[in-house]
Design an enzyme around this catalytic site. Structure first.
Site, PDB file in Angstrom:
ATOM      1  N   HIS A 192       0.813  -1.221   0.000  1.00 48.02           N
ATOM      2  CA  HIS A 192       0.000   0.000   0.000  1.00 48.02           C
ATOM      3  C   HIS A 192       0.846   1.270   0.000  1.00 48.02           C
ATOM      4  O   HIS A 192       0.454   2.290  -0.559  1.00 48.02           O
ATOM      5  CB  HIS A 192      -0.970  -0.008   1.183  1.00 48.02           C
ATOM      6  CG  HIS A 192      -2.231  -0.737   0.857  1.00 48.02           C
ATOM      7  ND1 HIS A 192      -3.029  -1.321   1.795  1.00 48.02           N
ATOM      8  CD2 HIS A 192      -2.827  -0.991  -0.326  1.00 48.02           C
ATOM      9  CE1 HIS A 192      -4.066  -1.899   1.203  1.00 48.02           C
ATOM     10  NE2 HIS A 192      -3.955  -1.715  -0.084  1.00 48.02           N
ATOM     11  N   ARG A 299      -9.518   3.892  -1.003  1.00 52.01           N
ATOM     12  CA  ARG A 299      -9.066   2.982   0.067  1.00 52.01           C
ATOM     13  C   ARG A 299      -9.228   3.681   1.406  1.00 52.01           C
ATOM     14  O   ARG A 299      -8.318   4.343   1.900  1.00 52.01           O
ATOM     15  CB  ARG A 299      -7.594   2.607  -0.159  1.00 52.01           C
ATOM     16  CG  ARG A 299      -7.358   1.698  -1.362  1.00 52.01           C
ATOM     17  CD  ARG A 299      -5.887   1.324  -1.461  1.00 52.01           C
ATOM     18  NE  ARG A 299      -5.649   0.195  -2.337  1.00 52.01           N
ATOM     19  CZ  ARG A 299      -5.284   0.292  -3.616  1.00 52.01           C
ATOM     20  NH1 ARG A 299      -5.128   1.451  -4.185  1.00 52.01           N
ATOM     21  NH2 ARG A 299      -5.071  -0.804  -4.327  1.00 52.01           N
ATOM     22  N   GLU A 427     -11.441 -10.700  -4.700  1.00 50.56           N
ATOM     23  CA  GLU A 427      -9.988 -10.745  -4.507  1.00 50.56           C
ATOM     24  C   GLU A 427      -9.542 -12.014  -3.797  1.00 50.56           C
ATOM     25  O   GLU A 427      -8.381 -12.173  -3.449  1.00 50.56           O
ATOM     26  CB  GLU A 427      -9.502  -9.496  -3.764  1.00 50.56           C
ATOM     27  CG  GLU A 427     -10.286  -9.172  -2.523  1.00 50.56           C
ATOM     28  CD  GLU A 427      -9.929  -7.814  -1.912  1.00 50.56           C
ATOM     29  OE1 GLU A 427      -8.933  -7.204  -2.304  1.00 50.56           O
ATOM     30  OE2 GLU A 427     -10.681  -7.387  -1.017  1.00 50.56           O
ATOM     31  N   ASP A 451      -4.659  -8.809  -4.494  1.00 50.90           N
ATOM     32  CA  ASP A 451      -4.908  -9.893  -3.544  1.00 50.90           C
ATOM     33  C   ASP A 451      -5.257 -11.192  -4.257  1.00 50.90           C
ATOM     34  O   ASP A 451      -4.880 -12.268  -3.797  1.00 50.90           O
ATOM     35  CB  ASP A 451      -6.046  -9.506  -2.584  1.00 50.90           C
ATOM     36  CG  ASP A 451      -5.532  -8.628  -1.452  1.00 50.90           C
ATOM     37  OD1 ASP A 451      -4.395  -8.871  -0.996  1.00 50.90           O
ATOM     38  OD2 ASP A 451      -6.251  -7.706  -1.038  1.00 50.90           O
ATOM     39  N   ARG A 461       2.049 -10.874  -1.017  1.00 48.59           N
ATOM     40  CA  ARG A 461       2.350  -9.798  -1.969  1.00 48.59           C
ATOM     41  C   ARG A 461       3.374  -8.804  -1.452  1.00 48.59           C
ATOM     42  O   ARG A 461       3.940  -8.033  -2.218  1.00 48.59           O
ATOM     43  CB  ARG A 461       1.059  -9.071  -2.377  1.00 48.59           C
ATOM     44  CG  ARG A 461       0.412  -8.308  -1.246  1.00 48.59           C
ATOM     45  CD  ARG A 461      -0.998  -7.881  -1.602  1.00 48.59           C
ATOM     46  NE  ARG A 461      -1.082  -6.450  -1.843  1.00 48.59           N
ATOM     47  CZ  ARG A 461      -2.227  -5.782  -1.903  1.00 48.59           C
ATOM     48  NH1 ARG A 461      -3.389  -6.410  -1.799  1.00 48.59           N
ATOM     49  NH2 ARG A 461      -2.237  -4.495  -2.117  1.00 48.59           N
ATOM     50  N   CYS A 498      -9.858  -3.256 -10.311  1.00 42.88           N
ATOM     51  CA  CYS A 498      -9.248  -2.098  -9.645  1.00 42.88           C
ATOM     52  C   CYS A 498      -7.866  -2.417  -9.070  1.00 42.88           C
ATOM     53  O   CYS A 498      -7.260  -1.574  -8.415  1.00 42.88           O
ATOM     54  CB  CYS A 498     -10.160  -1.531  -8.567  1.00 42.88           C
ATOM     55  SG  CYS A 498     -10.446  -2.672  -7.214  1.00 42.88           S
TER      56      CYS A 498
HETATM   57  C1  PEP Z   1      -6.471  -5.514  -4.695  1.00 43.13           C
HETATM   58  O1  PEP Z   1      -6.356  -6.385  -3.826  1.00 43.13           O
HETATM   59  O2  PEP Z   1      -6.174  -5.712  -5.893  1.00 43.13           O
HETATM   60  C2  PEP Z   1      -6.993  -4.180  -4.346  1.00 43.13           C
HETATM   61  C3  PEP Z   1      -7.345  -3.325  -5.279  1.00 43.13           C
HETATM   62  O3  PEP Z   1      -7.044  -3.846  -3.050  1.00 43.13           O
HETATM   63  P1  PEP Z   1      -5.747  -3.531  -2.146  1.00 43.13           P
HETATM   64  O4  PEP Z   1      -4.588  -3.325  -3.050  1.00 43.13           O
HETATM   65  O5  PEP Z   1      -6.091  -2.320  -1.363  1.00 43.13           O
HETATM   66  O6  PEP Z   1      -5.644  -4.755  -1.305  1.00 43.13           O
HETATM   67 MG    MG Z   2      -7.204  -6.095  -1.858  1.00 43.13          MG
END
Ligand code: PEP
Ligand code: MG
Length: 580
Positions: A192, A299, A427, A451, A461, A498
């Site tokens: 993030h 987010r 996800e 995810d 990740r 997304c």
């Molecule tokens: C994802 O998991 O692809 C997502 C968009 O959410 P985040 O990156 O905030 O986990």
């Molecule tokens: Mg996610």
């Protein structure tokens, strides 16, 4: 001297290093000449506070447990007068011009090393007391809990921040106008913090190995967020070459600005919808400037730091966002945070495990989390300021979704608001495989490929040791993406992507070929993706996707994508006409 990491946010940054380790709680920087006296005064004040603390403890223990226990702390008071500790720290501040925290860290390390070399066990054990006194001095240097964010305000820019890792909640509080770039020992492109920096356009390099120990605070550092190179004390001519290259890239990006007001369309005229992801509400202007058709993912967990998560504060933030984007839609994802979002790694492996597999996303709703109810109330109260959509993270089963939906409906009745569209993040593989069932409880679905890749491949990740195994183009991930797209189409449910995949101009053709038509991405990616799509033929993309889904490895998919990219580049070159 050069370090090699992985470029994860484009651009070149140059500045003096500020080094911060242990979740940015230990900070090292060099002082300007005028800052030395102030720093010495800070050290003296911390010493007096520490002395008071220790004398109080010692007196209390003498009363309750007796003189033997009290003597431990009486000895610690004496350490404060030991020239090897305070006098040496003061000297380091004066001669090396380093901040007081760093000076104490250094003298404590030196003293401990010296004691460890002693044969005498009693002396060796004093090492624990030295570090105890050192820790108390550190805390007393910042009794008002001054954070990295406060310090950055005081240090003369431009600064390059060099960290072991940087929690997103700390990153969210920094003034990135003063910090030109980031170098991380660890880290990954879908963490993030990195997602936030890309969205702010701050250059970053992760996985730079032992940068925090190789880079001296105050040293000049240059980093290239594309190639992943980090130079220490760069030669001016090398630097000039880098800056020229970055300027050319930036100019090429600006040339794409003309696409801003044009709708996103493929070469064969298929209309696509491009929205933006947003982490910090204050940055909403970037979304409009990029020509986004709405916010596809806000987010909201970034509000959890800085105590921005009270109901009234939230109402204000959501209203601001909705009004700034109106009449375009704003999709606000409810908090996707497990446990202690502020300190994601505190608590070691068990806590990290809970972050990924524990009570996270809407699972907290099933545990009757008051925070979720507060957030939904705030969202519904803000809804009339624009076009709101609520997105639920980490959905696994239709039952979970139905339950969360029930809670939202109940709160909607309580506040007397109108019904707001509710969507589910796809996800987790279980969700991707049961989109038909989820679609019965949601107005829209959004695939989080970050995810989805992590959970499909069982690869954390954020773990840079596994960077090579984290393959978003793995046929396994692509098959899940296809299944989700087919089921959503049959169910007549809106579906978008997304995750970071949506913002990669090389990967979007694949998503189009798999049947996706809506994407949400970091604002800076929008013109690039729009441009790539304008050269894409949907029939070709469909053929590409069919072959990719049947491929035997991510490597094979990457080769298919490379040949597609060549075709698209030829299409661009062919469209450049000779001037008349
Ligand atoms: C994802 O998991 O692809 C997502 C968009 O959410 P985040 O990156 O905030 O986990
Ligand atoms: Mg996610």
């Amino acid at each position: 001297m050069k370090l090699q990491g992985r470029g994860v946010s484009a651009g070149v940054a140059v500045g003096r290093a500020v080094v911060a380790v242990r979740e940015a709680t230990q900070i090292r920087y060099r002082l300007s000449a005028s800052g030395v006296e102030r720093e010495r005064q800070r050290l003296r004040t911390a010493r007096e506070r520490t002395r008071q603390d220790l004398e109080e403890i010692s007196e209390r223990l003498a009363r309750t447990l007796g003189p033997a226990q009290a003597s431990i702390f009486a000895a610690q008071v004496l350490m404060l007068d030991d020239p090897l500790l305070m006098k040496r720290a003061d000297e380091l501040i004066r001669t090396d011009r380093i901040n007081a925290e760093w000076a104490i860290e250094r003298v404590v390390d030196d003293l401990q090393a010296a004691l460890a070399r002693e044969g005498d066990e009693w002396l060796r054990e004093r090492g624990g007391d030295v570090s105890d006194v050192g820790g108390r001095l550190q805390r007393n240097l910042r009794p008002d809990h001054t954070t990295l964010a406060d310090l950055i305000e005081e240090i003369e820019p431009p600064v390059v921040l060099v960290v072991d890792e940087l929690p997103p909640s700390v990153a969210a509080q920094l003034d990135w106008a003063r910090v030109g770039g980031l170098v991380c020992d660890f880290g990954s492109p879908t963490s993030h913090t990195v997602i936030l920096l890309r969205s702010l356009g701050v250059p970053a390099v992760v996985g730079a190995g032992r940068a925090t120990s190789m880079v001296a605070p105050g040293q000049m550092v240059a980093l290239d967020g594309v190639t992943g190179e980090v130079l220490l004390d760069p030669e001016p001519d090398v630097l000039e070459g880098w800056q020229n290259r970055a300027a050319l890239t930036a100019a090429a990006s600006r040339a794409l600005d003309e696409l801003r007001d044009r709708p996103a369309k493929t070469a064969d005229g298929v209309r696509l919808r491009l929205e933006a992801n947003l982490e910090l509400a204050d940055e909403v202007s970037r979304v409009r400037e990029a020509g986004a058709e709405g916010i596809g993912l806000f987010r909201s967990e970034f509000l959890l730091d800085a105590d921005g998560a009270g109901e009234e504060e939230q109402v204000e933030v959501y209203r601001g966002l909705l009004a700034a984007m109106a009449p375009l839609p704003v999709t606000i994802r409810t908090f996707d945070a497990a446990g202690d979002w502020r300190h994601p790694h505190r608590g070691g492996a068990a806590a990290a495990h809970r972050d990924r597999f524990g009570v996270r996303g809407i699972r907290s709703v099933l545990q009757h989390d008051a925070r979720f109810r507060t957030q939904i109330r705030a969202l519904l109260r803000a809804a009339d300021a624009g076009t709101l959509r609520i997105l639920l993270p980490f959905v696994t089963t239709a039952d979970d979704l139905r339950f969360a939906r029930g809670v939202i409906d109940e709160i909607t009745r309580e506040v007397g608001g109108r019904r707001v569209p509710v969507g589910a993040m796809i996800e987790v593989p279980a969700a991707a495989l049961t989109v038909d069932a989820l679609a019965e409880h949601a107005e829209f679905l959004s695939v989080g490929t970050n995810d989805l890749t992590q959970y499909t491949l069982a690869v954390d990740r954020t773990d840079d040791w596994l960077a090579r195994q984290y393959e978003a183009t793995s046929p396994a991930v692509l098959r899940l993406l296809r299944t989700a797209a087919v089921q959503a189409r049959r169910a007549g449910c809106e579906l978008s992507v997304c995750g970071e995949m949506a913002g990669d101009p090389l990967l979007v053709p694949l998503l189009v070929g798999l049947g996706y038509r809506r994407f949400s991405m970091t604002p800076t990616a929008i013109p690039h993706v729009k441009h790539a799509l304008s050269t894409l033929d949907v029939r070709q993309a469909t053929v590409l996707a069919r072959r990719a889904v049947l491929a035997r490895s991510a490597h094979e998919v990457d080769q298919l994508l490379a040949s597609m990219a060549r075709t698209m580049r030829d299409a661009v070159d062919g469209s450049i006409k000779e001037p008349a």
